[in-house]
Design a protein around this motif. Structure first.
Motif, mmCIF file in Angstrom:
data_model
loop_
_atom_site.group_PDB
_atom_site.id
_atom_site.type_symbol
_atom_site.label_atom_id
_atom_site.label_comp_id
_atom_site.label_asym_id
_atom_site.label_seq_id
_atom_site.Cartn_x
_atom_site.Cartn_y
_atom_site.Cartn_z
ATOM 1 N N GLY A 1 0.816 -1.212 0.000
ATOM 2 C CA GLY A 1 0.000 0.000 0.000
ATOM 3 C C GLY A 1 0.841 1.250 0.000
ATOM 4 N N LEU A 2 0.322 2.288 -0.600
ATOM 5 C CA LEU A 2 1.039 3.554 -0.660
ATOM 6 C C LEU A 2 0.856 4.325 0.635
ATOM 7 C CD1 LEU A 2 0.078 4.685 -4.272
ATOM 8 C CD2 LEU A 2 2.227 3.663 -3.514
ATOM 9 N N ILE A 3 1.866 5.063 0.996
ATOM 10 C CA ILE A 3 1.803 5.920 2.169
ATOM 11 C C ILE A 3 1.201 7.257 1.764
ATOM 12 C CG2 ILE A 3 3.193 7.140 3.892
ATOM 13 C CD1 ILE A 3 5.194 4.833 3.665
ATOM 14 N N ALA A 4 0.182 7.667 2.474
ATOM 15 C CA ALA A 4 -0.498 8.911 2.120
ATOM 16 C C ALA A 4 0.431 10.103 2.312
ATOM 17 C CB ALA A 4 -1.742 9.086 2.977
ATOM 18 N N THR A 5 0.153 11.162 1.581
ATOM 19 C CA THR A 5 1.019 12.339 1.634
ATOM 20 C C THR A 5 0.280 13.580 2.089
ATOM 21 O OG1 THR A 5 0.588 12.784 -0.699
ATOM 22 C CG2 THR A 5 2.536 11.464 -0.184
ATOM 23 N N ARG A 6 -0.846 13.395 2.751
ATOM 24 C CA ARG A 6 -1.551 14.591 3.191
ATOM 25 C C ARG A 6 -1.708 14.575 4.711
ATOM 26 N NH1 ARG A 6 -6.037 11.454 1.362
ATOM 27 N NH2 ARG A 6 -7.656 11.235 2.939
ATOM 28 N N PRO A 7 -1.585 15.763 5.371
ATOM 29 C CA PRO A 7 -1.794 15.853 6.806
ATOM 30 C C PRO A 7 -3.274 15.875 7.120
ATOM 31 C CG PRO A 7 -1.251 18.002 5.903
ATOM 32 C CD PRO A 7 -1.205 17.020 4.758
ATOM 33 N N PRO A 8 -3.700 15.836 8.396
ATOM 34 C CA PRO A 8 -2.842 15.689 9.561
ATOM 35 C C PRO A 8 -2.508 14.232 9.822
ATOM 36 C CG PRO A 8 -5.108 15.873 10.247
ATOM 37 C CD PRO A 8 -5.124 16.016 8.753
ATOM 38 N N PHE A 9 -1.379 13.968 10.506
ATOM 39 C CA PHE A 9 -0.994 12.574 10.701
ATOM 40 C C PHE A 9 -1.499 12.020 12.009
ATOM 41 C CE2 PHE A 9 2.474 12.151 13.816
ATOM 42 C CZ PHE A 9 2.794 13.461 14.068
ATOM 43 N N VAL A 10 -1.992 12.844 12.924
ATOM 44 C CA VAL A 10 -2.491 12.353 14.210
ATOM 45 C C VAL A 10 -3.761 13.104 14.568
ATOM 46 C CG1 VAL A 10 -2.065 12.286 16.689
ATOM 47 C CG2 VAL A 10 -0.246 11.636 15.134
ATOM 48 N N GLU A 11 -4.761 12.375 15.023
ATOM 49 C CA GLU A 11 -5.932 13.010 15.609
ATOM 50 C C GLU A 11 -5.808 12.899 17.122
ATOM 51 O OE1 GLU A 11 -10.010 12.702 13.894
ATOM 52 O OE2 GLU A 11 -9.102 10.968 12.921
ATOM 53 N N PRO A 12 -5.956 13.983 17.885
ATOM 54 C CA PRO A 12 -5.843 13.892 19.338
ATOM 55 C C PRO A 12 -6.858 12.908 19.897
ATOM 56 C CG PRO A 12 -5.851 16.179 18.624
ATOM 57 C CD PRO A 12 -6.213 15.351 17.422
ATOM 58 N N VAL A 13 -6.369 11.948 20.664
ATOM 59 C CA VAL A 13 -7.240 10.899 21.191
ATOM 60 C C VAL A 13 -8.295 11.469 22.130
ATOM 61 C CG1 VAL A 13 -7.259 8.856 22.672
ATOM 62 C CG2 VAL A 13 -5.559 9.072 20.886
ATOM 63 N N VAL B 1 -4.554 8.173 17.822
ATOM 64 C CA VAL B 1 -5.300 7.409 16.824
ATOM 65 C C VAL B 1 -4.707 7.761 15.476
ATOM 66 C CG1 VAL B 1 -7.522 7.149 15.661
ATOM 67 C CG2 VAL B 1 -7.423 7.250 18.154
ATOM 68 N N VAL B 2 -4.387 6.734 14.684
ATOM 69 C CA VAL B 2 -3.708 6.975 13.416
ATOM 70 C C VAL B 2 -4.225 5.991 12.370
ATOM 71 C CG1 VAL B 2 -1.772 5.467 14.022
ATOM 72 C CG2 VAL B 2 -1.431 7.275 12.337
ATOM 73 N N SER B 3 -4.219 6.420 11.126
ATOM 74 C CA SER B 3 -4.584 5.582 9.984
ATOM 75 C C SER B 3 -3.545 5.798 8.894
ATOM 76 C CB SER B 3 -5.974 5.941 9.470
ATOM 77 O OG SER B 3 -5.972 7.248 8.915
ATOM 78 N N LYS B 4 -3.625 4.980 7.844
ATOM 79 C CA LYS B 4 -2.671 5.148 6.747
ATOM 80 C C LYS B 4 -2.808 6.520 6.094
ATOM 81 C CE LYS B 4 -1.481 1.653 4.266
ATOM 82 N NZ LYS B 4 -0.010 1.676 4.496
ATOM 83 N N THR B 5 -4.033 7.005 5.972
ATOM 84 C CA THR B 5 -4.240 8.296 5.325
ATOM 85 C C THR B 5 -3.831 9.476 6.198
ATOM 86 O OG1 THR B 5 -6.544 8.349 6.076
ATOM 87 C CG2 THR B 5 -6.116 7.440 3.884
ATOM 88 N N SER B 6 -3.561 9.237 7.467
ATOM 89 C CA SER B 6 -3.168 10.347 8.344
ATOM 90 C C SER B 6 -1.706 10.263 8.765
ATOM 91 C CB SER B 6 -4.062 10.392 9.591
ATOM 92 O OG SER B 6 -3.869 9.245 10.398
ATOM 93 N N LEU B 7 -0.916 9.394 8.112
ATOM 94 C CA LEU B 7 0.517 9.345 8.391
ATOM 95 C C LEU B 7 1.178 10.654 7.942
ATOM 96 C CD1 LEU B 7 1.265 5.693 7.240
ATOM 97 C CD2 LEU B 7 1.455 6.558 9.588
ATOM 98 N N PRO B 8 2.303 11.010 8.539
ATOM 99 C CA PRO B 8 2.947 12.276 8.157
ATOM 100 C C PRO B 8 3.460 12.233 6.722
ATOM 101 C CG PRO B 8 4.351 11.022 9.616
ATOM 102 C CD PRO B 8 3.047 10.312 9.600
ATOM 103 N N PRO B 9 3.458 13.364 6.035
ATOM 104 C CA PRO B 9 3.932 13.407 4.651
ATOM 105 C C PRO B 9 5.430 13.187 4.519
ATOM 106 C CG PRO B 9 3.420 15.610 5.432
ATOM 107 C CD PRO B 9 2.933 14.658 6.494
#
Length: 279
Positions: A42-54, A261-269
């Protein structure tokens, strides 16, 4: 009320709310087939944000999200969308506040394993085997796959215990999380190939009991994970020493609470080090 007490009460309320909502969501949502082929593709996403405050995410996890909570030392609690709970380097000194379904362990010191794990744990996974043979683990449970890559450790008599440590790789929600355990040496190309692509790496940063700082930075460059979370740092001094070193390489953020909480789409760019409160 004292600020520390308020923080404790807030965290406790979050844990209770998250467990209740997650249980309801797990019962209502059909299992999602995890992405397993080609060693965490799978590709690593390139858009922020990478973390949502739990603290703002009291609802159940979405199918593409995981929750990581730093318990302390080398122990993290990893939670999947189907509420599978994993405790890393489970031991008798630092344990998560909830019973895990899966407990992984390593053999370097008693603070990384337990000879008396809670009998309610479904899967207790030793990262070592008898007679210095490599442990071979590949477990599928609900929406989580756990596998390992053995490494060596220094023995107490100054020699080498072959395969005494495992890098555990957790595949969940299309993410790959690598816990380096009590890593004592840099990685061979074969080990890197076995690990595969990594999204999140949980990395020991004490710089002495495990691998020295330059060696650990070499490992992090080789793994190329977008998100690196320090552990096993004992004190503010050892953590700051690591952060001073890695600021030459990557951006560094410090979280206010020990969960994310993190997902692939919210990883850091671009690769980032994120410090979760603990020791």
């Amino acid at each position: 009320m004292h600020k520390t007490s308020m923080k404790i009460l807030t965290m406790a309320a979050w844990m209770l709310a998250a467990v209740g909502h997650a249980a309801a969501q797990a019962a209502a949502t059909p299992p999602a087939k995890p992405e397993m082929a080609q060693s965490c593709p799978g590709l690593i996403a390139t858009r922020p944000p990478f973390v949502e405050p739990v603290a703002l995410r009291l609802a159940a996890l979405e199918q593409d999200q995981i929750r990581i909570t730093y318990i302390g030392h080398s122990t993290f609690l990893i939670e999947s969308p189907q509420l599978v709970r994993i405790a890393t380097d489970y031991n008798d000194y630092v344990r998560p506040p909830v019973l895990p379904d899966i407990a992984t362990m390593n053999h370097a010191h008693s603070s990384h394993y337990s000879l008396s794990p809670d009998p309610g744990i479904k899967y207790v996974l030793h990262g070592w085997a008898d007679d210095q043979k490599p442990a071979r683990i590949d477990l599928q449970y609900k929406d989580v796959r756990v596998r390992n890559v053995p490494t060596n450790i220094r023995s107490f008599d100054g020699g080498t215990e072959r395969h005494g440590n495992s890098i555990f790789v957790f595949e969940v929600a299309k993410l790959c999380i690598a816990h380096l355990g009590h890593l004592h040496h840099t990685l061979t190309q074969q080990q890197l190939n076995e690990i595969g692509r990594v999204d999140i790496v949980l990395v020991p940063v004490d710089g002495s009991y495990t691998l020295d700082l330059d060696g650990m930075v070499e490992v992090l460059h080789a793994l190329k994970a977008p998100l690196m979370i320090p552990m096993h740092y004992f004190s503010a001094y050892t953590l700051d020493r690591f952060l001073q070193r890695v600021r030459q390489e990557w951006d560094v953020d410090v979280a206010e609470i020990p969960s994310l909480v993190v997902s692939k789409t919210s990883l850091p760019p671009k690769p980032k080090v994120l410090v979760l409160p603990g020791h």
